[in-house]
Design an enzyme around this catalytic site. Sequence first.
Site, PDB file in Angstrom:
ATOM      1  N   ASP A   1       5.979  -9.614  -0.839  1.00 37.12           N
ATOM      2  CA  ASP A   1       5.797  -8.338  -1.679  1.00 37.12           C
ATOM      3  C   ASP A   1       6.313  -9.038  -3.006  1.00 37.12           C
ATOM      4  O   ASP A   1       7.434  -9.043  -3.290  1.00 37.12           O
ATOM      5  CB  ASP A   1       6.669  -7.443  -0.933  1.00 37.12           C
ATOM      6  CG  ASP A   1       6.411  -6.017  -1.685  1.00 37.12           C
ATOM      7  OD1 ASP A   1       5.762  -5.825  -2.675  1.00 37.12           O
ATOM      8  OD2 ASP A   1       7.203  -4.904  -1.171  1.00 37.12           O
TER       9      ASP A   1
ATOM     10  N   GLU B   1       9.786  -7.630  -8.876  1.00 31.22           N
ATOM     11  CA  GLU B   1      10.066  -7.687  -7.578  1.00 31.22           C
ATOM     12  C   GLU B   1       9.806  -8.893  -6.915  1.00 31.22           C
ATOM     13  O   GLU B   1       8.956  -9.698  -6.921  1.00 31.22           O
ATOM     14  CB  GLU B   1       8.773  -6.523  -6.840  1.00 31.22           C
ATOM     15  CG  GLU B   1       9.159  -6.827  -5.229  1.00 31.22           C
ATOM     16  CD  GLU B   1       8.257  -5.588  -4.420  1.00 31.22           C
ATOM     17  OE1 GLU B   1       7.124  -5.291  -5.071  1.00 31.22           O
ATOM     18  OE2 GLU B   1       8.685  -5.165  -3.476  1.00 31.22           O
TER      19      GLU B   1
ATOM     20  N   GLU C   1      13.803  -4.806  -6.198  1.00 33.16           N
ATOM     21  CA  GLU C   1      12.433  -4.390  -7.220  1.00 33.16           C
ATOM     22  C   GLU C   1      12.950  -3.482  -7.804  1.00 33.16           C
ATOM     23  O   GLU C   1      12.183  -2.174  -7.919  1.00 33.16           O
ATOM     24  CB  GLU C   1      11.265  -4.117  -6.169  1.00 33.16           C
ATOM     25  CG  GLU C   1      11.626  -3.187  -5.030  1.00 33.16           C
ATOM     26  CD  GLU C   1      10.150  -2.908  -4.363  1.00 33.16           C
ATOM     27  OE1 GLU C   1       9.423  -2.240  -4.959  1.00 33.16           O
ATOM     28  OE2 GLU C   1      10.287  -2.970  -3.252  1.00 33.16           O
TER      29      GLU C   1
ATOM     30  N   TYR D   1       9.631   3.385 -15.846  1.00 35.08           N
ATOM     31  CA  TYR D   1       8.499   3.854 -16.097  1.00 35.08           C
ATOM     32  C   TYR D   1       8.498   5.027 -16.792  1.00 35.08           C
ATOM     33  O   TYR D   1       9.247   6.060 -16.942  1.00 35.08           O
ATOM     34  CB  TYR D   1       8.013   4.422 -14.529  1.00 35.08           C
ATOM     35  CG  TYR D   1       7.957   3.456 -13.412  1.00 35.08           C
ATOM     36  CD1 TYR D   1       7.178   2.363 -13.205  1.00 35.08           C
ATOM     37  CD2 TYR D   1       9.304   3.381 -12.650  1.00 35.08           C
ATOM     38  CE1 TYR D   1       7.206   1.393 -12.265  1.00 35.08           C
ATOM     39  CE2 TYR D   1       9.428   2.642 -11.515  1.00 35.08           C
ATOM     40  CZ  TYR D   1       8.659   1.398 -11.637  1.00 35.08           C
ATOM     41  OH  TYR D   1       8.614   0.657 -10.688  1.00 35.08           O
TER      42      TYR D   1
ATOM     43  N   HIS E   1      13.657  -2.877   0.334  1.00 32.82           N
ATOM     44  CA  HIS E   1      13.346  -2.421   1.513  1.00 32.82           C
ATOM     45  C   HIS E   1      13.255  -3.598   2.293  1.00 32.82           C
ATOM     46  O   HIS E   1      13.096  -4.731   1.819  1.00 32.82           O
ATOM     47  CB  HIS E   1      12.032  -1.529   1.459  1.00 32.82           C
ATOM     48  CG  HIS E   1      10.552  -2.228   0.810  1.00 32.82           C
ATOM     49  ND1 HIS E   1      10.024  -3.397   1.554  1.00 32.82           N
ATOM     50  CD2 HIS E   1      10.420  -2.151  -0.319  1.00 32.82           C
ATOM     51  CE1 HIS E   1       9.318  -3.786   0.636  1.00 32.82           C
ATOM     52  NE2 HIS E   1       9.315  -2.930  -0.265  1.00 32.82           N
TER      53      HIS E   1
ATOM     54  N   ASP F   1     -21.201   1.842  12.766  1.00 31.96           N
ATOM     55  CA  ASP F   1     -20.704   0.697  13.640  1.00 31.96           C
ATOM     56  C   ASP F   1     -19.818  -0.211  13.045  1.00 31.96           C
ATOM     57  O   ASP F   1     -19.447  -1.328  13.553  1.00 31.96           O
ATOM     58  CB  ASP F   1     -22.231  -0.314  13.984  1.00 31.96           C
ATOM     59  CG  ASP F   1     -23.143   0.750  14.950  1.00 31.96           C
ATOM     60  OD1 ASP F   1     -22.691   1.367  15.403  1.00 31.96           O
ATOM     61  OD2 ASP F   1     -24.160   0.180  14.639  1.00 31.96           O
TER      62      ASP F   1
ATOM     63  N   HIS G   1      12.369   5.139  -7.551  1.00 30.36           N
ATOM     64  CA  HIS G   1      12.304   4.607  -6.082  1.00 30.36           C
ATOM     65  C   HIS G   1      13.650   3.913  -6.164  1.00 30.36           C
ATOM     66  O   HIS G   1      14.166   3.634  -6.803  1.00 30.36           O
ATOM     67  CB  HIS G   1      11.097   3.714  -6.028  1.00 30.36           C
ATOM     68  CG  HIS G   1      10.878   2.510  -7.095  1.00 30.36           C
ATOM     69  ND1 HIS G   1      11.470   1.413  -6.895  1.00 30.36           N
ATOM     70  CD2 HIS G   1      10.167   2.567  -8.144  1.00 30.36           C
ATOM     71  CE1 HIS G   1      11.116   0.597  -7.786  1.00 30.36           C
ATOM     72  NE2 HIS G   1      10.206   1.362  -8.594  1.00 30.36           N
TER      73      HIS G   1
ATOM     74  N   ARG H   1       8.031  -3.247 -13.374  1.00 29.54           N
ATOM     75  CA  ARG H   1       8.653  -3.535 -12.131  1.00 29.54           C
ATOM     76  C   ARG H   1       8.969  -4.948 -11.886  1.00 29.54           C
ATOM     77  O   ARG H   1       7.672  -5.608 -12.382  1.00 29.54           O
ATOM     78  CB  ARG H   1       8.112  -2.790 -10.931  1.00 29.54           C
ATOM     79  CG  ARG H   1       8.839  -3.018  -9.871  1.00 29.54           C
ATOM     80  CD  ARG H   1       8.318  -2.081  -8.424  1.00 29.54           C
ATOM     81  NE  ARG H   1       6.818  -2.178  -8.216  1.00 29.54           N
ATOM     82  CZ  ARG H   1       6.191  -1.173  -8.644  1.00 29.54           C
ATOM     83  NH1 ARG H   1       6.331  -0.178  -9.253  1.00 29.54           N
ATOM     84  NH2 ARG H   1       4.726  -1.447  -8.019  1.00 29.54           N
TER      85      ARG H   1
ATOM     86  N   HIS I   1       7.079  -2.616   4.423  1.00 26.46           N
ATOM     87  CA  HIS I   1       8.210  -1.757   4.523  1.00 26.46           C
ATOM     88  C   HIS I   1       8.712  -1.989   6.158  1.00 26.46           C
ATOM     89  O   HIS I   1       8.146  -1.101   6.900  1.00 26.46           O
ATOM     90  CB  HIS I   1       7.941  -0.473   4.145  1.00 26.46           C
ATOM     91  CG  HIS I   1       7.826  -0.143   2.885  1.00 26.46           C
ATOM     92  ND1 HIS I   1       7.450   1.111   2.375  1.00 26.46           N
ATOM     93  CD2 HIS I   1       7.610  -1.212   1.881  1.00 26.46           C
ATOM     94  CE1 HIS I   1       6.939   0.834   1.201  1.00 26.46           C
ATOM     95  NE2 HIS I   1       7.261  -0.271   0.963  1.00 26.46           N
TER      96      HIS I   1
ATOM     97  N   ASP J   1       1.435  -5.452  -8.426  1.00 29.39           N
ATOM     98  CA  ASP J   1       2.252  -5.405  -7.238  1.00 29.39           C
ATOM     99  C   ASP J   1       1.317  -5.768  -6.220  1.00 29.39           C
ATOM    100  O   ASP J   1       0.460  -4.842  -5.633  1.00 29.39           O
ATOM    101  CB  ASP J   1       2.973  -4.277  -6.953  1.00 29.39           C
ATOM    102  CG  ASP J   1       3.652  -4.029  -5.795  1.00 29.39           C
ATOM    103  OD1 ASP J   1       3.847  -4.983  -5.005  1.00 29.39           O
ATOM    104  OD2 ASP J   1       4.423  -3.162  -5.723  1.00 29.39           O
TER     105      ASP J   1
ATOM    106  N   HIS K   1       1.865   4.171  -7.151  1.00 29.91           N
ATOM    107  CA  HIS K   1       1.102   3.559  -6.041  1.00 29.91           C
ATOM    108  C   HIS K   1      -0.529   3.661  -6.642  1.00 29.91           C
ATOM    109  O   HIS K   1      -1.545   3.677  -5.660  1.00 29.91           O
ATOM    110  CB  HIS K   1       1.133   4.300  -4.664  1.00 29.91           C
ATOM    111  CG  HIS K   1       2.278   4.218  -4.260  1.00 29.91           C
ATOM    112  ND1 HIS K   1       2.706   5.007  -3.143  1.00 29.91           N
ATOM    113  CD2 HIS K   1       3.218   3.216  -4.159  1.00 29.91           C
ATOM    114  CE1 HIS K   1       3.948   4.596  -2.576  1.00 29.91           C
ATOM    115  NE2 HIS K   1       4.198   3.538  -3.374  1.00 29.91           N
TER     116      HIS K   1
HETATM  117  N1  GLY Z   1       4.207  -2.962  -2.466  1.00 28.10           N
HETATM  118  C1  GLY Z   1       5.105  -2.019  -1.860  1.00 28.10           C
HETATM  119  C2  GLY Z   1       6.368  -2.064  -2.699  1.00 28.10           C
HETATM  120  O1  GLY Z   1       6.572  -2.767  -3.441  1.00 28.10           O
HETATM  121  O2  GLY Z   1       7.266  -1.378  -1.644  1.00 28.10           O
HETATM  122 MN    MN Z   2       8.256  -3.709  -2.191  1.00 27.36          MN
HETATM  123 MN    MN Z   3       5.556  -4.460  -4.042  1.00 26.86          MN
END
Ligand code: GLY
Ligand code: MN
Ligand code: MN
Length: 465
Positions: free
Chosen positions: A280, A429, A406, A410, A367, A46, A363, A427, A374, A269, A252
């Site tokens: 973000d 960002e 960002e 790594y 974005h 439920d 990466h 990172r 995103h 993050d 991730h």
């Molecule tokens: N938190 C997702 C990214 O940084 O793209």
């Molecule tokens: Mn991001």
């Molecule tokens: Mn992020």
Amino acid sequence: MNPLTEPQIAVDVYRKRRERVLATLRANGGGVAIVPTAPETLRNRDADYPYRHDSYFYYLTGFTEPEALLVLDASAAPDAPASILFCRAKNVERETWEGFRFGPEGAREAFGFDAAFAFDEVDAQLPRLIANRPALHYALGASAALDGQVRGWLEAVRAQGRSGVSAPAAIHDLLPVLDDMRLFKDAHELAIMRRAGQISAEAHRRAMAACRPGVREYELEAELLYTFRRHGAQAPAYGSIVAAGPNACVLHYPAGNAIAQEDDLILIDAACELDGYASDITRTFPANGKFTPAQRELYDIVLAAQEAAIEATRPGATFDAPHQAALRVLSQGLLDTGILDRGLYAGVDEVIAERAYAPFYMHRTGHWLGMDVHDCGDYRERGAPPDETGALPWRTLKPSMTLTIEPGLYIRASDEVPERYWNIGIRIEDDAVVTETGCELLTRGVPVKPDEIEALMQAARVSAA
Ligand code: GLY
Ligand code: MN
Ligand code: MN
């Protein structure tokens, strides 16, 4: 909609967006646009997943209840309804269990639609609304359920063919129209995004202040979630990443059980969604409040890469310019530290040309950001001539586009890199809105310079002692 931050529904904002869509469709031959909100999703038995409206629907309505659908009729006669909402009927019993519903008449008045119907009338009304219209516009092929519904409504119209009713002869994808509107943020959106950025920055400060060797990742996540909700944000904008030590090299990694060790870096993050808009932020800081020399060396490289990318984020530059700026700094840093063997590359250009940085930076540098973390919007110039490889040119940045910046590094444990850098994942960002002259950062309410991070953590220890 959050009554704390949006005490009145911004009726005019949503109405003007609907009028812009209608004007665009009218200029392209008219027809009917159909925009449903998101379905509810069962979690188990439920229990549903927390409900989140569809971003396109919300963008045009400000309406957050499930079971709703917007119809925009760009071929309506001048005195006939053009902006029509379907939503759940009032129902005292259901409202006792689930809470307030506007109901069609309440929603029409409060949100400024021309007409409204109960949601369970969709299948009866849609064939009538699309009859004798030249075209349909909806998120073509985005949902099998919607594609199937549209087919059903078309069949119902075609079945009346002998009585002189004609069905739309064309179907167009509506999303490119909406994507291009959403890519440019208006003042209403930017005000919410600034506030979301401030709340998320405060959450990061609180997590930094709470961090000690021995703390578990989920305890730091709790500090973030507490701060989001404490300030009225409805939810995290995406799954929070809280990664101690080597976990920071998993891009991730969701906040888990790992215990922060004395010499770990912690990568967080995480950011909130406020009134339908995402923020973000990533910060990386030492668990014990003091960067080791190796951590500091790499941190300074990533920070310099971010500064170069921020400098490159300005009107007239391409979307790719900040990424290329960051890549140069990161690639030079990989050579300077010996993480990339200086004997193997003539210089930074060769590192970039051979993508030798990719094992350590896999990466892109940003974005689009908006209702979705995103966010929607083309990254390439649609319709422009392709280059010699067949790729379209990158989109040009313009004022009021919002994006993240960002860069990261790594370094997993490997015999091919100096041991002092093993298991360091960094990172940094921030969220930026392009202005007339450069960009405005929305998320600098949390320190980014290493000395300032150390000072914040030191001050938190002193006040806790
Ligand atoms: N938190 C997702 C990214 O940084 O793209
Ligand atoms: Mn991001
Ligand atoms: Mn992020």
